[in-house]
Design an enzyme around this catalytic site. Structure first.
Site, short mmCIF file in Angstrom:
data_model
loop_
_atom_site.label_atom_id
_atom_site.label_comp_id
_atom_site.label_asym_id
_atom_site.label_seq_id
_atom_site.Cartn_x
_atom_site.Cartn_y
_atom_site.Cartn_z
N GLU A 9 0.84 -1.21 0.00
CA GLU A 9 0.00 0.00 0.00
C GLU A 9 0.87 1.25 0.00
O GLU A 9 0.59 2.23 -0.71
CB GLU A 9 -0.93 0.00 1.22
N ASN B 3 -2.80 -4.83 9.25
CA ASN B 3 -3.85 -4.47 10.23
C ASN B 3 -3.98 -5.54 11.30
O ASN B 3 -4.26 -5.23 12.46
CB ASN B 3 -5.17 -4.17 9.53
#
Ligand code: 2E6
Ligand code: F3S
Length: 308
Positions: free
Chosen positions: A126, A224
């Site tokens: 990302e 995450n």
């Protein structure tokens, strides 16, 4: 033994959308369809999609000309998107819309002449995709201690964007350091940490105060999911990140009365069920779901007939 389930946990809207896009591509085009990078960071999701005809690759050159190439939920740089076009691939973009929003802000700040800092984990796809939205040299910082070493053209023209899955607490610390160094730093109304990350971390924080051990279901490369484990550990609660029940070490349960379970945004709920079943085989468990933030966000799956 008592089992407390964090709420919310597991799949977020961006993951649901990305997985649906691969399913839809497999239905519309004859397999195989290629996916650049893991569509989401979960071994079980990948396994299931592989069984249906998806092929995951790390380089565009591995994809035959004319084949369908799906960009993962984490997003890609402009250069990668361009290269895919040049190679004659039929591209479908499964980037999470919340990551695309960060890309747009990155481009806007850059075009307005700001030195844009990317707060995130170096090397994560990302972060690479976000940095690669602009041609210039972008600095990535992952801890507050790095702020002092930043070199910018004009300290009054600095902006930042963040990775969507950062630790809320660590990010606040970094932002405090940045505000000290660059009092005029351009800030968004809210950080780019997404709703799913924020809600799951909040839930694990509450869970950690009530249990002896926390099991986070998620893959080792899932940012995450790792942050959820850290949130628990920061509250002095032992936590383990496991792909599924087979990774539980029975020794972890010594002296444990209450086990908390959560799952990263890319971990399917059936794996949580598997963990509960495994615990139940060790001795009877009572399962309770915690109260938590309700989530009503969902993203449309694009009709990619024309795009592909
Ligand atoms: C895209 C962006 C953010 O490693 P990370 O947590 O970023 O990725 P996944 O695939 O584990 O989670 C979903 C996701 C996709 N998060
Ligand atoms: Fe998107 Fe956040 Fe999920 S950025 S993929 S909604 S973890």
């Amino acid at each position: 033994m008592k089992v407390l389930l964090a709420n919310p946990r597991g799949f977020c809207a961006g993951v649901n959308r990305a997985i649906s896009i691969v399913h839809q591509a497999l239905e519309r085009f004859s397999p195989p369809v290629y996916v650049l990078h893991e569509i989401v960071h979960n071994t079980h999701v990948l396994e299931e999609l592989r069984d249906r005809g998806a092929i995951f690759v790390e380089e565009l050159e591995e994809i035959p000309t004319g084949a369908v190439a799906i960009f993962s939920a984490h997003g890609v740089s402009k250069a990668v998107a361009r290269q895919a076009e040049n190679l004659g691939l039929r591209t479908i973009d499964a980037t999470c819309p919340l990551v695309s929003k960060v890309h747009r802000r990155m481009i806007r700040l850059y075009n307005q002449g700001y030195d844009v800092l990317v707060i995130g984990h170096k090397g994560h796809p990302e972060v690479e995709g976000t940095c690669g939205q602009v041609e210039g040299n972008v600095q990535v910082i992952s801890k507050a201690a790095e702020v002092g070493g930043l070199q910018v053209r004009d300290p009054e023209k600095v902006g930042y964007v963040t990775q969507t899955t950062l630790s809320v607490d660590d990010t606040e610390e970094m932002l405090d350091a940045l505000r000290m160094q660059f009092p005029l730093i351009s800030e968004p109304e809210r950080t780019d940490i997404c709703y799913a990350t924020t809600n799951r971390q909040k839930a694990v924080r509450r869970l950690a105060d009530q249990v002896d051990l926390i099991l986070i279901v998620g893959s080792k490369n899932s940012s995450n999911s790792n942050r959820l484990r850290e949130v628990a550990e920061l509250r002095q609660t032992t936590a383990h990140l496991i792909d599924d029940a087979s990774e539980i070490n029975p020794d972890w349960l010594q002296g444990v009365h209450t086990v908390g379970i959560s799952a990263g945004a890319s971990a399917p709920e059936h794996l949580v069920t598997g963990v509960i079943e495994w615990l139940n085989e060790q001795g009877p468990v009572s399962v309770e779901e915690m109260e938590g933030e309700e989530e009503h966000i969902s993203f449309l799956v694009p009709d990619f007939e024309e795009g592909a």
